[in-house]
Design a protein around this motif. Structure first.
Motif, PDB file in Angstrom:
ATOM      1  N   ASN A   1       7.545   2.742  -1.180  1.00 25.25           N
ATOM      2  CA  ASN A   1       8.303   1.588  -0.675  1.00 25.25           C
ATOM      3  C   ASN A   1       7.540   0.287  -0.926  1.00 25.25           C
ATOM      4  O   ASN A   1       7.038  -0.331   0.013  1.00 25.25           O
TER       5      ASN A   1
ATOM      6  N   GLN B   1       0.805  -1.217   0.000  1.00 27.10           N
ATOM      7  CA  GLN B   1       0.000   0.000   0.000  1.00 27.10           C
ATOM      8  C   GLN B   1       0.841   1.272   0.000  1.00 27.10           C
ATOM      9  O   GLN B   1       0.314   2.355  -0.225  1.00 27.10           O
ATOM     10  N   ASP B   2       2.154   1.164   0.236  1.00 25.50           N
ATOM     11  CA  ASP B   2       3.031   2.329   0.230  1.00 25.50           C
ATOM     12  C   ASP B   2       3.666   2.453  -1.148  1.00 25.50           C
ATOM     13  O   ASP B   2       4.492   1.629  -1.547  1.00 25.50           O
TER      14      ASP B   2
END
Length: 116
Positions: free
Chosen positions: A73, A69-70
């Motif tokens: 990253n 979800q990032d």
């Protein structure tokens, strides 16, 4: 064939009015964005129910890599270990000196059995 047609003539399986009245009310949905290491975005939807957790990672349908979800990253691609031979595993456990000592021991035992 005159007049002896099928009662469902002109229809197909699944044809007909399909609405919330027939299917029931749809559950509220939440869309979550996931990004893989190659930058693909995937937005699956999940039912918005109490106690239902959204997964932290999702497999990218385009490349198969794990997606998180990032966006900045994303999860790293899993490392695929190449096939190792038995000798490669032995070399990981033993040093060159260990190998030489084992070889000398085995040769000495062989010479002793042969009487040499």
């Amino acid at each position: 064939m005159a007049g002896g047609g099928s009662a469902i003539r002109g229809s197909r399986v699944g044809a007909g009015p399909m609405g919330e009245a027939e299917r029931g009310e749809s559950a509220p949905r939440v869309w979550v964005s996931y990004w893989c290491a190659t930058g693909h975005e995937t937005r699956p939807s999940f039912a918005q129910e109490q106690g239902l957790a959204v997964p932290e990672t999702w497999d990218c349908p385009r490349c198969g890599l794990p997606a998180g979800q990032d966006r900045e990253n994303p999860p790293e691609a899993p490392k695929n270990e190449p096939y190792k031979t038995h000798l490669a595993y032995v070399k990981e456990r033993r040093t060159e000196a260990d190998g030489a000592a084992l070889l000398d021991e085995a040769l000495a035992a062989l010479r002793a059995r042969r009487g040499g």
